[in-house]
Design a protein around this motif. Sequence first.
Motif, short mmCIF file in Angstrom:
data_model
loop_
_atom_site.label_atom_id
_atom_site.label_comp_id
_atom_site.label_asym_id
_atom_site.label_seq_id
_atom_site.Cartn_x
_atom_site.Cartn_y
_atom_site.Cartn_z
N GLN A 37 -4.84 28.10 -19.46
CA GLN A 37 -4.30 27.78 -20.78
C GLN A 37 -4.96 26.54 -21.38
O GLN A 37 -5.51 26.57 -22.47
N GLN A 38 -4.89 25.44 -20.62
CA GLN A 38 -5.43 24.20 -21.22
C GLN A 38 -6.81 23.79 -20.71
O GLN A 38 -7.42 22.88 -21.26
N ARG A 78 -8.05 16.40 -15.59
CA ARG A 78 -6.64 16.14 -15.36
C ARG A 78 -6.37 15.85 -13.89
O ARG A 78 -6.95 16.45 -12.99
N PRO A 130 -1.83 18.41 -19.52
CA PRO A 130 -0.80 19.42 -19.20
C PRO A 130 0.32 19.35 -20.19
O PRO A 130 0.66 18.30 -20.70
N GLU A 131 0.88 20.50 -20.47
CA GLU A 131 1.98 20.55 -21.46
C GLU A 131 3.16 19.76 -20.98
O GLU A 131 3.58 19.88 -19.84
N ALA A 172 1.09 28.12 -11.05
CA ALA A 172 1.17 27.07 -12.07
C ALA A 172 -0.22 26.50 -12.35
O ALA A 172 -0.63 26.34 -13.51
N GLN A 173 -0.92 26.27 -11.28
CA GLN A 173 -2.27 25.71 -11.40
C GLN A 173 -3.19 26.63 -12.21
O GLN A 173 -3.85 26.22 -13.16
N ASP A 217 -3.66 16.55 -12.29
CA ASP A 217 -2.84 17.54 -11.59
C ASP A 217 -3.63 18.77 -11.16
O ASP A 217 -3.07 19.72 -10.60
N THR A 256 -2.38 29.16 -14.21
CA THR A 256 -1.92 29.30 -15.59
C THR A 256 -2.33 28.09 -16.42
O THR A 256 -2.87 28.21 -17.53
N SER A 257 -2.12 26.98 -15.83
CA SER A 257 -2.44 25.75 -16.55
C SER A 257 -3.93 25.65 -16.84
O SER A 257 -4.36 25.29 -17.94
N GLU A 312 0.99 34.18 -17.98
CA GLU A 312 1.61 33.55 -16.80
C GLU A 312 2.29 34.59 -15.92
O GLU A 312 2.20 34.54 -14.69
#
Lengths: 198, 198, 198, 198
Positions: free
Chosen positions: D190-191, C143, D197-198, D183-184, C145, D186-187, D83
Amino acid sequence: MKSIDKHRKIIRAATKVFAKKGFFNARISDIAKEAKVADGTIYLYFKNKFDILISVFEQEIGKLIGQITLLLNKEDDPKVKLEIFITKHLEEMKKNRNLAEVIHIELRQTNKLIREYRKNNFSQYLNILSSIIIEGQEKKVFRNDIVPDLAKQIIFGSLDEISRIWGPSNDIDQDFTVEEVSAQLTSIFQQGVMGQPE
Amino acid sequence: MKSIDKHRKIIRAATKVFAKKGFFNARISDIAKEAKVADGTIYLYFKNKFDILISVFEQEIGKLIGQITLLLNKEDDPKVKLEIFITKHLEEMKKNRNLAEVIHIELRQTNKLIREYRKNNFSQYLNILSSIIIEGQEKKVFRNDIVPDLAKQIIFGSLDEISRIWGPSNDIDQDFTVEEVSAQLTSIFQQGVMGQPE
Amino acid sequence: MKSIDKHRKIIRAATKVFAKKGFFNARISDIAKEAKVADGTIYLYFKNKFDILISVFEQEIGKLIGQITLLLNKEDDPKVKLEIFITKHLEEMKKNRNLAEVIHIELRQTNKLIREYRKNNFSQYLNILSSIIIEGQEKKVFRNDIVPDLAKQIIFGSLDEISRIWGPSNDIDQDFTVEEVSAQLTSIFQQGVMGQPE
Amino acid sequence: MKSIDKHRKIIRAATKVFAKKGFFNARISDIAKEAKVADGTIYLYFKNKFDILISVFEQEIGKLIGQITLLLNKEDDPKVKLEIFITKHLEEMKKNRNLAEVIHIELRQTNKLIREYRKNNFSQYLNILSSIIIEGQEKKVFRNDIVPDLAKQIIFGSLDEISRIWGPSNDIDQDFTVEEVSAQLTSIFQQGVMGQPE
DNA sequence: TATGAATGAGGTTTCATTCAT
DNA sequence: GATGAATGAAACCTCATTCAT
C-alpha cells in the motif's frame, strides 16, 4: 565399444527363451539371465523386446539364405534344387529347433509389424522357392500353369507345418526322419499324390 | 441358468478381438465390450482367458468339421474329396477371416496347452485329410507310398499358409481367387509340379 | 590434475540442460553430451547429480553476488541501491534465461537439501537485500517498521515470479521490457500502490 | 460406479505425499498406501501420475478461489480487498502446508504442461488480484501507473516466497505470525517502504 | 445371474552410478 | 585422467481375475 560378442550372446539367449516360452511369455530378465548379462545391457543392443524378436529372425533367416544359396548354386537341375531346398530347410529346423519354434510360433504372433518385416529377409527366403519354380518352367521341367507366387507359399507352409512335429516339447512319438519327410515332400510336390513314384 | 446365447455372444466377440489384436494383445475388457457384457460376466462362462481361446477354436473347428463331413459324405471319389476339402477350407477362411487369423496366429502362440488341445477337435479335422488319403490308397487312386500322417500335415500347412494372404490387414494386392488357389493346390497335390495338367 | 576448464564446461552444460528439461528430466548423459565429455567423466568432478545442481547454483549466484556488490559499492543512497538490485537482477535473468529457469524451477524441486544449501550462497544473496533495507532505515530513508528479513523475501519473491515470464518456452507475448518492470517494481516497493508516483 | 469418496481420498493422499517428497520423488505406491487403496485403483481415477498433480492443484486452487471470492464480495474498498487477499492466502498456506508445498515446489517442476495449465484455474486465481488493482484504479484509490498484470505477479510472487518459510520441514525458527507477515505485506504494497505507515 | 470397481502381482524400460580398460 | 559399456534397482502402469453388491 559395444561388443559384437555380447550382441550374439543375447541373440542366442533370446532365440532359446522365445522358443521355450513364446514371445509374450518370455521375460526380458529370462533372456538376460540366459545371456548372463544385466537386464539393462540388453537395451544397449536392442531398442525393445520386439526388436530382439526381429533381430533373432533376421539373423537366423539370413544365415539360412546364405547356406541354401550356396548349395543351390552348385546345382543346375530345378528338380534337384527343389529337393535341396526342402531337405536343407528340414535339416536346419531339426538341428536348430529353437529357430523352428521362433519361426512358426513367433512369426505369427504380431500382425502388422511382422507382415511389414516379411517384405525384407523372409520374403527373400521365400523368393528362392519361386525362383526355382520359374527356372524349372523355363527349362520345361515344371508345368507352366504353376503360379510361382502360390507355389512358394504352398511349399513353405508345408515345410513349416511339418517342422513343427520336431518341436522341443512335443511328446508325441513322431519318428519320421528328415530323410523320410524330405523324400515324401519332394515326391508329392514333384509327382503329386496320384502319379507313380519315379 | 447360464444363457447359451450369452456364451455364443462372448465366443463371437472373442473371435473378432483375437483375430484383430492377437491373443496376448487382446484384453478381456475388449471382449466384454464387444460382447456387450460386463468383464466379470465372462468368468461365469469361461475359466480364464486361455479357455476362451480354446473354446473359440473348438467351436469354429467343430462347425467346419460338420460342414466338410456333410459335403464329403455325398462323394465317393477320393480325388474329388481332396478337392472338396481344399476348396471348402479356403472358402471358409476367406469368408471367416477372423477364424483364419485365430487359427494361424493363435494356434501357434502357446505351446504345451495347444498341443494338448490338438488331440481333440483339431486333430479330428486333420484326420479327415488322412482318411481321404487312405481311402484313395485303398481305391488305388493315390500312391501307396504316401504317408497319410505326413500328407495331412503337408496339405494343412499349405492351406494355412495360403489362407494368410487373405488376412484382414494385408495391404498387398493378392488377387488370387479361391477358385484359382484351390485349383492350383489341388492340381499340385494331385499331379505335382512336373506332371501334365489333366 | 582435474582441469578447471572441464569443470566449467560441465557446469555450463548442466545449466543449459537443467534449464531446458528440469532437474529430474535431465539425464546425466544429456549433460555429458552437451559438455562433450564422457558420462563417467562427470563423476570425476561431481559427487552425484544433485551435486551438479548445487554447483550450478552456487557458481551462478556467486557471480551475481560479485557483480551486484560491485555496483552497490559505488552508490550511497539506499533507495537507489534497491533500484539497482531490482534492475540488475532482472537484467541478469533476462540475459541468462537458463539461470532464471534453474533458480525458479530447480530451486524448489528438492526440499531438505536445498533448504540446507540455502544457508550458504543464496542466503548471502538475499541478505544483500536486507542490508539495503537496514541501511535505509538507519539513514531514515525507509520506514522503521519494515522487517528486513521479511522484506528481502517479499522482494525476491516478486523478482523471481516476474522473471518467469521471460522463461524460454513462454509463448505468451509478454512484451514488458526490463526497464518497465524494473520501474514498476521499484516504484511499488518505494511508494506502494497508493502513494503518488514521484 | 466410481466413488467420489475414493477420488477425494486419493487427492488428499497425493497432496500429502507430493508435499512431503516432491512430485518426482513421490511414488505411486506411496500415494496408494497413504490413500489405503491398491496401486491400480489410482489409475481408475487418474490418467497418470502427472494427472494426479494437476488434479490436486486444480481442486485446491478451486477451493481457494471460492473462499476468497466469497470474502471479497462482502467488501467494497479495494484497499481492504487487497489486504483480505493477502491475509487469506497466507492463512490458507499456513493451515494447509501441503498445498503450499505443492504450489511452490510442484508448480514449477514441469514447464510446458504447467504453463498450459496455468491458463485455467490458477490464472483465474491471479486475476482476482489484477481485478482488485483495476477496481482500485477506477475508484482512484490506487495509482494509475500500476500495471495490473505486473502487480498481480509481484504480489503473488511475494506471497508464495513468504509462505515457503512455513514449509513442513523447515527447521529455521521463523516465528513471524500470519498477522505480522500480512500486515507487513499489506503495508509495503500500500504505502511502499518509504511512505509513513497509516 | 450380472455387474464393474477394486485388486496387486509383475514386466518393460530407464538411468544414475561404477569400473575395467 | 578419461572413457563408455555394463550394471541393476526401481517405478509406472497394465490387466487378468475376484468379489461385494
